[in-house]
Design an enzyme around this catalytic site. Structure first.
Site, PDB file in Angstrom:
ATOM      1  N   GLY A 124      43.214  44.505  20.023  1.00  0.00           N
ATOM      2  CA  GLY A 124      43.653  44.359  18.652  1.00  0.00           C
ATOM      3  C   GLY A 124      44.193  45.637  18.041  1.00  0.00           C
ATOM      4  N   THR A 156      38.355  42.017  20.035  1.00  0.00           N
ATOM      5  CA  THR A 156      39.037  40.879  20.660  1.00  0.00           C
ATOM      6  C   THR A 156      38.067  40.062  21.484  1.00  0.00           C
ATOM      7  OG1 THR A 156      41.135  42.076  20.720  1.00  0.00           O
ATOM      8  CG2 THR A 156      40.895  40.239  22.245  1.00  0.00           C
ATOM      9  N   ARG A 215      47.603  32.419  33.794  1.00  0.00           N
ATOM     10  CA  ARG A 215      47.733  30.986  33.533  1.00  0.00           C
ATOM     11  C   ARG A 215      49.214  30.632  33.358  1.00  0.00           C
ATOM     12  NH1 ARG A 215      44.297  32.479  29.577  1.00  0.00           N
ATOM     13  NH2 ARG A 215      45.594  31.583  27.911  1.00  0.00           N
ATOM     14  N   GLU A 217      62.385  51.123  53.569  1.00  0.00           N
ATOM     15  CA  GLU A 217      63.329  51.583  54.566  1.00  0.00           C
ATOM     16  C   GLU A 217      62.938  51.100  55.968  1.00  0.00           C
ATOM     17  OE1 GLU A 217      62.967  55.102  51.618  1.00  0.00           O
ATOM     18  OE2 GLU A 217      61.818  53.311  52.204  1.00  0.00           O
ATOM     19  N   LEU A 224      42.216  49.052  18.648  1.00  0.00           N
ATOM     20  CA  LEU A 224      42.375  49.647  19.980  1.00  0.00           C
ATOM     21  C   LEU A 224      43.779  50.225  20.151  1.00  0.00           C
ATOM     22  CD1 LEU A 224      41.044  50.185  22.695  1.00  0.00           C
ATOM     23  CD2 LEU A 224      41.824  47.930  23.453  1.00  0.00           C
TER      24      LEU A 224
END
Length: 376
Positions: free
Chosen positions: A302, A208, A219, A65, A305
């Site tokens: 993975g 992982t 990336r 605002e 988890l």
């Protein structure tokens, strides 16, 4: 509004279009505003023409605002402010937006979503009490989606958790021999980095970490502020050479209380949390990240988890990149056991957005309320 008060005029086409513009403006800052929401604002003259616009760029910077009022200058007097979130009514790092609108002489405020926080809410009532016409709920659904991460966090008092995975149509993330690169195509992988850039933190587990040695940065040409990298490593066995410990972004390595504390390169942190037979207490981890000002977490770990979060009811959204492929029973499942023994105990979602990326499909699912037990 009481029954005796005059109803404000209906929303005009110009205000409707301005709200759509404000939603797009707010999205410009996704991933940059925590612990604040993303907000966009457009100011309209009496004839419906825009005289100023702005969006909140980050904590400590002017609110949407105020940005719009600065752009409008004297033209703000008598104007309509169209804003995606109810103007705040509290003094934080910046002043109350409701007071700024009153001081500028704005005559009407149209907003999309009520502010759910007790600290900042109440701006609409303050404006109405001062004689400003106020209309709420305009393009509410669109504004809710644009500010979904922050709103979920504000309503639950913990970060919004998005579980992201890439898999096959039969729910496999890797083949029987462990290969997983690449199940989905380049367009889906690039979109996953765009998704990563909108979150405050990205989280993986030790499985992982060992199998993929992920970097967890941005990336594929995606720019912006890299999210905080969080690794759950119960035993503290992370290697100093792990890619997640480079200097692209800070990393928090979460270990079990009493575990050995790994020596990390400068700029990274070890956090010890309670642990039980099922692993580190992910609810306590979410509470700690919320205390640190993080409002969204992208879960890229993975199946184990993801199951830990499902078990605690901590999955708010799922973004699934599905490849037109089947791998069969020998493939690695998307999700481990989280305790569901019947259909009634299954984790239900509502379908949201869906679109094609190359040969793959991107599905957004949101956790649905669990159905009540059937009467016997």
């Amino acid at each position: 509004m009481s029954a005796g008060e005059a109803q404000p005029p209906a929303v005009t086409p110009a205000e409707h279009d301005a709200m759509a513009r404000a939603v797009r403006l707010a999205a410009t800052a996704l991933g940059h505003t925590s612990p604040n929401p993303v907000v966009g604002c457009v100011l309209l003259a009496r004839d419906g023409s825009p005289v100023g616009e702005g969006y909140h760029r980050g904590a400590g910077q002017p609110h949407a605002e105020v940005e719009a009022l600065r752009a409008a200058g004297a033209r703000a007097r008598g104007a309509t402010a169209v804003v995606t979130l109810e103007p705040c009514a509290h003094q934080g790092r910046t002043g109350p937006c409701a007071e700024a609108l009153l001081h500028a002489g704005v005559a009407r405020v149209v907003y999309a979503v009520d502010d759910p926080t007790p600290q900042a809410g109440g701006g609409a009532a303050r404006l109405r009490a001062a004689g400003v016409q106020v209309v709420g709920g305009v393009l509410r659904e669109e504004a809710e989606r644009g500010n979904e991460l922050w709103l979920t966090a504000a309503r639950h008092g913990r970060p919004c958790v998005t579980w992201k995975f890439a898999g096959t149509l039969d729910g496999r993330t890797a083949a029987a021999d462990g290969t997983s690169r690449w199940i989905t195509g380049s367009a889906a992988r690039a979109d996953g980095h765009v998704l990563r850039a909108t979150h405050d933190a990205v989280l993986v587990g030790s499985g992982t970490l060992r199998s993929d040695d992920p970097h967890l940065g941005l990336r594929h040409g995606v720019t912006g502020r890299p999210p905080l990298r969080v690794v759950l490593d119960r035993t503290g066995g992370i290697r100093r050479e792990a890619r997640v410990l480079d200097d692209a972004a800070p990393t928090v390595v979460v270990v079990a209380e009493g575990a050995r504390l790994p020596l990390l390169p400068h700029g990274h942190e070890v956090l010890a949390l309670p642990c039980d037979a099922q692993g580190i207490d992910v609810a306590e981890l979410m509470a700690e990240l919320y205390r640190r000002g993080l409002r969204s977490v992208l879960l890229e770990g993975g199946a184990k988890l993801a199951a830990a979060f499902a078990r605690r009811g901590l999955l708010d959204r799922t973004v699934a990149y599905l490849a037109p492929m089947f791998l069969g029973a020998g493939g690695r499942a998307v999700l481990d056991d989280f305790g569901a023994m019947s259909l009634a105990q299954g984790l239900r979602f509502r379908f949201g957005e869906m679109h094609q990326l190359g040969d793959d499909m991107r599905l957004v699912l949101r956790t649905a309320p669990q159905p009540a037990a059937e009467a016997r």
